[in-house]
Structures are given as structure tokens and as C-alpha cells.
Design an enzyme around this catalytic site. Structure first.
Site, mmCIF file in Angstrom:
data_model
loop_
_atom_site.group_PDB
_atom_site.id
_atom_site.type_symbol
_atom_site.label_atom_id
_atom_site.label_comp_id
_atom_site.label_asym_id
_atom_site.label_seq_id
_atom_site.Cartn_x
_atom_site.Cartn_y
_atom_site.Cartn_z
ATOM 1 N N ARG A 240 35.378 19.399 -28.272
ATOM 2 C CA ARG A 240 35.723 18.567 -29.520
ATOM 3 C C ARG A 240 35.263 18.935 -31.413
ATOM 4 O O ARG A 240 33.324 19.694 -30.935
ATOM 5 C CB ARG A 240 36.264 17.173 -29.998
ATOM 6 C CG ARG A 240 37.178 16.577 -29.236
ATOM 7 C CD ARG A 240 38.099 17.495 -30.020
ATOM 8 N NE ARG A 240 39.366 16.793 -29.619
ATOM 9 C CZ ARG A 240 40.359 17.489 -28.132
ATOM 10 N NH1 ARG A 240 40.245 18.452 -27.953
ATOM 11 N NH2 ARG A 240 41.581 16.981 -27.948
ATOM 12 N N GLU A 269 39.421 20.199 -39.685
ATOM 13 C CA GLU A 269 40.463 20.983 -39.161
ATOM 14 C C GLU A 269 41.694 20.311 -39.742
ATOM 15 O O GLU A 269 41.967 19.501 -39.844
ATOM 16 C CB GLU A 269 40.710 20.704 -37.094
ATOM 17 C CG GLU A 269 39.165 21.261 -36.512
ATOM 18 C CD GLU A 269 40.024 21.328 -35.847
ATOM 19 O OE1 GLU A 269 40.586 20.834 -34.478
ATOM 20 O OE2 GLU A 269 39.530 21.412 -34.141
ATOM 21 N N HIS A 288 42.380 26.271 -32.671
ATOM 22 C CA HIS A 288 42.461 24.685 -31.529
ATOM 23 C C HIS A 288 43.695 25.329 -31.122
ATOM 24 O O HIS A 288 44.439 24.008 -31.479
ATOM 25 C CB HIS A 288 42.501 23.659 -32.731
ATOM 26 C CG HIS A 288 42.552 22.274 -31.460
ATOM 27 N ND1 HIS A 288 41.344 21.494 -31.995
ATOM 28 C CD2 HIS A 288 42.348 22.175 -30.131
ATOM 29 C CE1 HIS A 288 41.229 20.358 -31.035
ATOM 30 N NE2 HIS A 288 41.777 20.384 -30.020
#
Length: 330
Positions: A240, A269, A288
Site C-alpha cells: 500500500r 490515489e 494500482h
């Protein structure tokens, strides 16, 4: 033996898997309901002691006073880590590991792209310049014989180690829990045994982050950690964004204190258009996202089937949410 009486099945899979799930829970009553149908969820939770969800639990699920176990059919469980869950002793499990093979491949995409200077090669190709290919390999060294440090030895960490063996790499692993050294690992370090990350930081040519995000791992890789890495090392983040101090990483790359990085996750993000990380040298960014495994739905149910057995046998559940795994303050 723990009994299962009534199950809310709000997750949706192909019918063959739905039937298998119902059979695995038998003789318990299984109530299928659309997770978006508030009335159906409320009615089911009047009876359900187990809930299988497509997303995180919420107030509708916690309203079930008979609730004992919730399985969320996705990997991250932080949003399900509500105080009431721990106060009531509700078991919460997830589907971590369903994408481990593809996540491991993604890590090696970063490693190979950085090793072979994929960006430099593409630029030379676009310029139709044969001679510019040569600098791309002037100082390059293949993965074989190099050291990979894996931080977090869960499903993804194990998948990375397995593939590292195929590349004839030396494998170091760090995890929180003490265990015997795994077969695919040359040296294993455990936080619970008092080990630090220092050996991995100092010796890794590629440091791959696969750990959970919690208070313990927030900014695990900060300026001090980056300063311990080799100037030729590359950092790969498949965990993460918050595990890495992004400002410190930007500085380390700009100043050439590490050779490169590949990041699939970021502190914010989507990355804002004006974020300086877009223009950092020797950094490969992916959004991601990673290709799915061959049977994503099937992989998503593996932990569920195993946990049905373990729940009834009063055994430790796989992928269980623990208080120590939670990130306080969001």
C-alpha cells in the site's frame, strides 16, 4: 464444534460456485440477497450468524445480533475494522491471496523493466537509433545471482519467493511472525523475534514490499530505511502507498541514493496531475491495477471454503482481521 445455522450470502459468483458454497454450508440455511437491497439484507440479518459479503461490512450487517462471522470477498479488511467488531468478538475474514500469482508477476515486471531499462530501449527504438541501445545494458546485470528481499511473507510474498527461485536469486524474507525458514527462502527474519529489516535493507538488490498496511508498517520505508539500501538497489511496492514515505522516496531517486523503483500503490490515489512523483527519474508507475489470475472467482472462494471447515472445527481462521493489523486514524 461451532455450529452454523443461517448464512447471508450476498456475494455473487457464477452459479456453479454459488451452489458449491451452499453445499459447503449445509445443513445451514443459506439466504441469497442482493447487497444493494437494504430490506433484504435487514431481513436476513435478523437470523444470520454468518454473512458472506462482496464488500466491507457496514451498519446493516452489524445490526445482526446473532452475527458471529463475516467473510468479505476481497483482500483489504481495514474498512471493516470497526470497534464493535472487536468488542463483540465477531470474526472477520477476507480473500487475501486470490491475486497473489499476478501480483508476484507484476513485481517481476517492475524488476525486469528496471534491469533492462525498458524506457531507454523504447526511446532508442522510437528514435531509430541502434547505437543508443548499448548504454541501456552497459551496467546492467541480470536477476540471476542477485539478492531479493521480500517484506511480508503472506500469499504474495510466497508467490514472489517461488518465482525468485526460478530466476536463481538469493531470497531473504521478513515477516512479523516467527516461523521456520520456508523452503524458497535462504534467510528468514521475524519482527516478533526481535529481528529488524536492516539485513534486507543492506543486502537486497531488489526490495519487494508485500506487507499489510497498519500502524506498524506505515512509513516502514522512510528516509532512514532508504539510506541503508545500496545505491544500486531498486524498491518495488506491491503493498500500500502508505508503507513508503513518498517524499523520502522521491528525494532518494532524485539524488541517486537508490537506482530505481517500481510502484503500483501511492499515498494518494489517483495521483494528482501536479504531484512531483510523475517526473521522478528511474521510477515506473502503474495505477494500482494488475492482470487477473486465470480463475479470479474461483480463487476468491478458496479462503471461504477453508474457513467454513476451520470455523466448524474451532481452528484458527485464515486471513482473519486482528486489532494489531488495523491502521488507526484511517
Amino acid at each position: 464444534m461451532a455450529e452454523i445455522n443461517t448464512v447471508l450470502l450476498a456475494a455473487k459468483f457464477r452459479e456453479e460456485l454459488m451452489a458449491r458454497i451452499e453445499a459447503a454450508f449445509a445443513p445451514a440455511r443459506v439466504i441469497r440477497a442482493d447487497f444493494a437491497d437494504d430490506a433484504a439484507i435487514a431481513a436476513a440479518m435478523e437470523e444470520a450468524d454468518v454473512a458472506v459479503l462482496p464488500a466491507d461490512l457496514d451498519e446493516r450487517i452489524l445490526a445482526g445480533r446473532r452475527l458471529r462471522w463475516v467473510h468479505c470477498c476481497h483482500a483489504g479488511l481495514n474498512k471493516s475494522a470497526r470497534p464493535e467488531v472487536f468488542q463483540r468478538g465477531i470474526i472477520v475474514t477476507g480473500a487475501a491471496g486470490r491475486s497473489a500469482p499476478s501480483l508476484a508477476e507484476h513485481a517481476f515486471f517492475f524488476m525486469l523493466a528496471l534491469t533492462y531499462d525498458a524506457y531507454g530501449l523504447k526511446t532508442a527504438q522510437g528514435d531509430h537509433d541502434w547505437h543508443r541501445f548499448i548504454p541501456c545494458y552497459a551496467a546492467a546485470r541480470g536477476l540471476n545471482g542477485q539478492t531479493i528481499g521480500i517484506v511480508g511473507y503472506g500469499n504474495t510474498g510466497r508467490a514472489v519467493a517461488k518465482r525468485a527461485r526460478a530466476f536463481d536469486m538469493r531470497v531473504l524474507a521478513y515477516s512479523r511472525s516467527v516461523r521456520d525458514c520456508p523452503a524458497d527462502v535462504d534467510a528468514y527474519f521475524a519482527g516478533d523475534a526481535g529481528d529488524s529489516l536492516d539485513t534486507l535493507l543492506r543486502e537486497s538488490d531488489y526490495l519487494v514490499l508485500c506487507c499489510q498496511y497498519s500502524d506498524e508498517t506505515r512509513h516502514l520505508i522512510d528516509g532512514a530505511a532508504l539510506s541503508k539500501m545500496k545505491p544500486t538497489a531498486r524498491l518495488i511496492n506491491m503493498s500500500r502507498g502508505g508503507v513508503v514515505d513518498q517524499a523520502a522516496l522521491i528525494a532518494a531517486l532524485r539524488e541517486g541514493r537508490i537506482a530505481g523503483a517500481g510502484c503500483d500503490v501511492f499515498e494518494e490515489e489517483p495521483i494528482p496531475a501536479d504531484d512531483p512523483i510523475w517526473d521522478v527519474p528511474n521510477l515506473i508507475i502503474t495505477p494500482h491495477a494488475t492482470p487477473r489470475v486465470a480463475d479470479f472467482e474461483g480463487n476468491s472462494t478458496l479462503a471461504l471454503f477453508e474457513n467454513i471447515r476451520r470455523y466448524r472445527a474451532d481452528e484458527e481462521m485464515v486471513n482473519r482481521l486482528r486489532e494489531r493489523d488495523v491502521l488507526s486514524g484511517g
